[in-house]
Write an enzyme that holds these catalytic residues in place. Structure first.
Site, PDB file in Angstrom:
ATOM      1  CB  CYS A 114      31.538  27.514  41.447  1.00  0.00           C
ATOM      2  SG  CYS A 114      31.955  28.694  40.162  1.00  0.00           S
ATOM      3  CG  HIS A 256      27.692  26.909  41.650  1.00  0.00           C
ATOM      4  ND1 HIS A 256      27.828  28.202  42.070  1.00  0.00           N
ATOM      5  CD2 HIS A 256      28.205  26.857  40.391  1.00  0.00           C
ATOM      6  CE1 HIS A 256      28.405  28.910  41.110  1.00  0.00           C
ATOM      7  NE2 HIS A 256      28.650  28.112  40.078  1.00  0.00           N
ATOM      8  CG  ASN A 286      28.631  31.338  38.436  1.00  0.00           C
ATOM      9  OD1 ASN A 286      28.959  31.349  39.621  1.00  0.00           O
ATOM     10  ND2 ASN A 286      29.048  30.410  37.588  1.00  0.00           N
TER      11      ASN A 286
HETATM   12  N1  COA Z   1      25.304  36.542  23.411  1.00  0.00           N
HETATM   13  C1  COA Z   1      24.988  36.102  22.176  1.00  0.00           C
HETATM   14  N2  COA Z   1      25.567  35.035  21.612  1.00  0.00           N
HETATM   15  C2  COA Z   1      26.501  34.384  22.323  1.00  0.00           C
HETATM   16  C3  COA Z   1      26.889  34.797  23.611  1.00  0.00           C
HETATM   17  C4  COA Z   1      26.254  35.938  24.144  1.00  0.00           C
HETATM   18  N3  COA Z   1      26.554  36.412  25.380  1.00  0.00           N
HETATM   19  N4  COA Z   1      27.836  33.957  24.083  1.00  0.00           N
HETATM   20  C5  COA Z   1      28.053  33.053  23.117  1.00  0.00           C
HETATM   21  N5  COA Z   1      27.258  33.307  22.061  1.00  0.00           N
HETATM   22  C6  COA Z   1      27.173  32.592  20.785  1.00  0.00           C
HETATM   23  C7  COA Z   1      28.399  31.773  20.487  1.00  0.00           C
HETATM   24  O1  COA Z   1      29.412  32.571  19.907  1.00  0.00           O
HETATM   25  C8  COA Z   1      27.850  30.747  19.529  1.00  0.00           C
HETATM   26  O2  COA Z   1      27.751  31.306  18.274  1.00  0.00           O
HETATM   27  P1  COA Z   1      28.088  30.420  16.955  1.00  0.00           P
HETATM   28  O3  COA Z   1      27.092  29.311  16.976  1.00  0.00           O
HETATM   29  O4  COA Z   1      27.895  31.397  15.856  1.00  0.00           O
HETATM   30  O5  COA Z   1      29.503  29.970  17.141  1.00  0.00           O
HETATM   31  C9  COA Z   1      26.434  30.512  20.061  1.00  0.00           C
HETATM   32  O6  COA Z   1      26.118  31.650  20.867  1.00  0.00           O
HETATM   33  C10 COA Z   1      26.282  29.266  20.877  1.00  0.00           C
HETATM   34  O7  COA Z   1      27.351  29.216  21.810  1.00  0.00           O
HETATM   35  P2  COA Z   1      27.458  28.095  22.879  1.00  0.00           P
HETATM   36  O8  COA Z   1      28.746  28.244  23.627  1.00  0.00           O
HETATM   37  O9  COA Z   1      27.168  26.770  22.242  1.00  0.00           O
HETATM   38  O10 COA Z   1      26.241  28.493  23.816  1.00  0.00           O
HETATM   39  P3  COA Z   1      25.659  27.666  25.005  1.00  0.00           P
HETATM   40  O11 COA Z   1      24.246  27.396  24.755  1.00  0.00           O
HETATM   41  O12 COA Z   1      26.540  26.513  25.404  1.00  0.00           O
HETATM   42  O13 COA Z   1      25.729  28.716  26.214  1.00  0.00           O
HETATM   43  C11 COA Z   1      27.072  29.170  28.140  1.00  0.00           C
HETATM   44  C12 COA Z   1      26.993  29.215  26.632  1.00  0.00           C
HETATM   45  C13 COA Z   1      28.428  29.726  28.579  1.00  0.00           C
HETATM   46  C14 COA Z   1      25.964  30.008  28.718  1.00  0.00           C
HETATM   47  C15 COA Z   1      26.910  27.685  28.604  1.00  0.00           C
HETATM   48  O14 COA Z   1      27.715  26.838  27.846  1.00  0.00           O
HETATM   49  C16 COA Z   1      27.242  27.507  30.058  1.00  0.00           C
HETATM   50  O15 COA Z   1      26.575  28.001  30.940  1.00  0.00           O
HETATM   51  N6  COA Z   1      28.305  26.714  30.354  1.00  0.00           N
HETATM   52  C17 COA Z   1      28.718  26.439  31.678  1.00  0.00           C
HETATM   53  C18 COA Z   1      29.750  27.392  32.020  1.00  0.00           C
HETATM   54  C19 COA Z   1      30.018  27.447  33.472  1.00  0.00           C
HETATM   55  O16 COA Z   1      29.240  28.008  34.201  1.00  0.00           O
HETATM   56  N7  COA Z   1      31.142  26.880  33.882  1.00  0.00           N
HETATM   57  C20 COA Z   1      31.569  26.960  35.219  1.00  0.00           C
HETATM   58  C21 COA Z   1      30.774  26.067  36.056  1.00  0.00           C
HETATM   59  S1  COA Z   1      30.630  26.735  37.644  1.00  0.00           S
END
Ligand code: COA
Length: 329
Positions: A114, A256, A286
């Protein structure tokens, strides 16, 4: 040292829109509300099956060249940032070179996930400021939707397709590229991983495809979120300090685009208004390296950025990779 300027920018996203509700309709255990609340993404663009990364790059590049008033035949170099090239060999940049008909340009890819657009600008800045090149096209292009497992709700909701480009020259006209900073940490490179297709698992086999090793995996997305925010903040401070300004002097932040909540965290931590963030995540998701290149071009074209304003592009990506570019528009 010669000053390095951006002469023109361009971008292109494929017309087909994939809404959050479409993902629900595909049977994914998710909801429009969850995706909007946790990421800020409402929709993303998706390339047709016969469209490759260099096709998107071509459209963005033609627009950037046109706005720069430069012919493709005048390019000395094409730097293409991508993690989804048309093929591993030839490079994505070489496919683009042929499409643009830019025989004088030396072309190659930069792989920095990214952060790729800024790594491309960094390379261009070094060639131009040393006098080794006069005109360089930096293009960031991705077809991310072809790398995702549509059954994995943790990752497939995030990504989209598109391309952004900038033409840079060693001359006084244009918008001054004041600085670029790039950093990597391979020891922390496991968070965003596409295990199949490289030398570690080649040849691609029925077994590797069956096991889904060709898909983009995101491990510990929560941790990656926090690490990203920290590096975004460091990168903005580094760019400001290098240019002898304070963070509050920056008129536009075009980071980004990975998650709108990252922008809120950065804004809180640096005590800057969300109004200073140029946001495209809601409509494109993204697009890896292309995200901030597209956002820069759109901010220019819709008149958000005015002449003389200070624009900072902080980036973070898999690898790990991070950094920034600072531009006096
Ligand atoms: N729809 C519904 N529920 C979802 C889901 C979706 N698409 N994706 C995950 N969940 C659930 C998980 O399974 C989890 O459930 P649980 O509590 O029963 O285990 C819950 O939602 C919370 O998951 P979590 O991973 O803590 O969510 P989050 O708030 O961290 O959001 C991302 C997840 C991926 C959106 C977030 O962590 C993120 O943006 N991370 C950065 C990733 C990234 O971009 N990395 C590269 C950088 S360029």
């Amino acid at each position: 040292m010669v000053s390095v300027n951006i002469l023109g920018t361009g971008s292109y996203v494929p017309p087909k829109i994939l809404y959050n509700r479409d993902l629900e309709a595909m049977g994914l255990d998710t909801s429009d509300e969850w995706i909007i609340q946790r990421t800020g993404i409402r929709e993303r663009r998706i390339a047709d099956p016969d469209v490759a990364t260099s096709d998107l790059a071509y459209e963005a590049s033609v627009r950037a060249l046109d706005r720069a008033g430069i012919n493709a035949s005048d390019l000395d170099m094409i730097v293409m940032a991508t993690i989804t090239p048309d093929t591993c060999c030839p490079s994505g940049a070489n496919w683009l070179q042929a499409k643009l008909d830019a025989p004088k340009a030396v072309s190659f890819d930069v792989t920095a996930a990214c952060s790729g657009f800024i790594f491309g600008l960094d390379v261009a800045e070094k060639y131009l400021s040393s006098g080794a090149a006069q005109n360089i096209l930096v293009v960031a292009a991705e077809v991310m939707t072809r790398t995702v497992n549509w059954k994995d709700r943790n990752t497939c909701i995030l990504w989209g397709d598109g391309a952004g480009a900038a033409v840079l020259a060693a001359e006084k006209n244009g918008h001054a590229l004041l600085s670029t900073h790039v950093h990597t940490d391979g020891a922390r490179g496991q968070h965003l991983l596409m295990p199949g297709g490289g030398s570690k698992t080649t040849p691609i086999s029925h077994e590797s495809v069956h096991e889904g090793r060709h898909y983009l995996n995101m491990i510990e997305a929560n941790l990656s979120f926090r690490v990203a925010v920290r590096h975004f903040i460091e990168s903005i401070k580094e760019a400001a300090a290098h240019n002898g300004v304070s963070v509050s002097d920056i008129d536009w932040l075009i980071p980004h685009q990975a998650n709108i909540r990252m922008f809120h965290s950065i804004a809180r931590s640096l005590e800057i208004s969300m109004e200073k963030f140029y946001v495209t995540i809601h409509k494109y998701g993204n697009i890896s390296s292309a995200s901030c290149a597209i956002a820069l071009d759109e901010a220019v074209r819709d008149g958000s950025i005015n002449d003389g304003q200070l624009v900072c592009l902080p980036v973070f990506g898999g690898g790990l990779t991070w950094g920034s570019a600072m531009i006096r528009w």
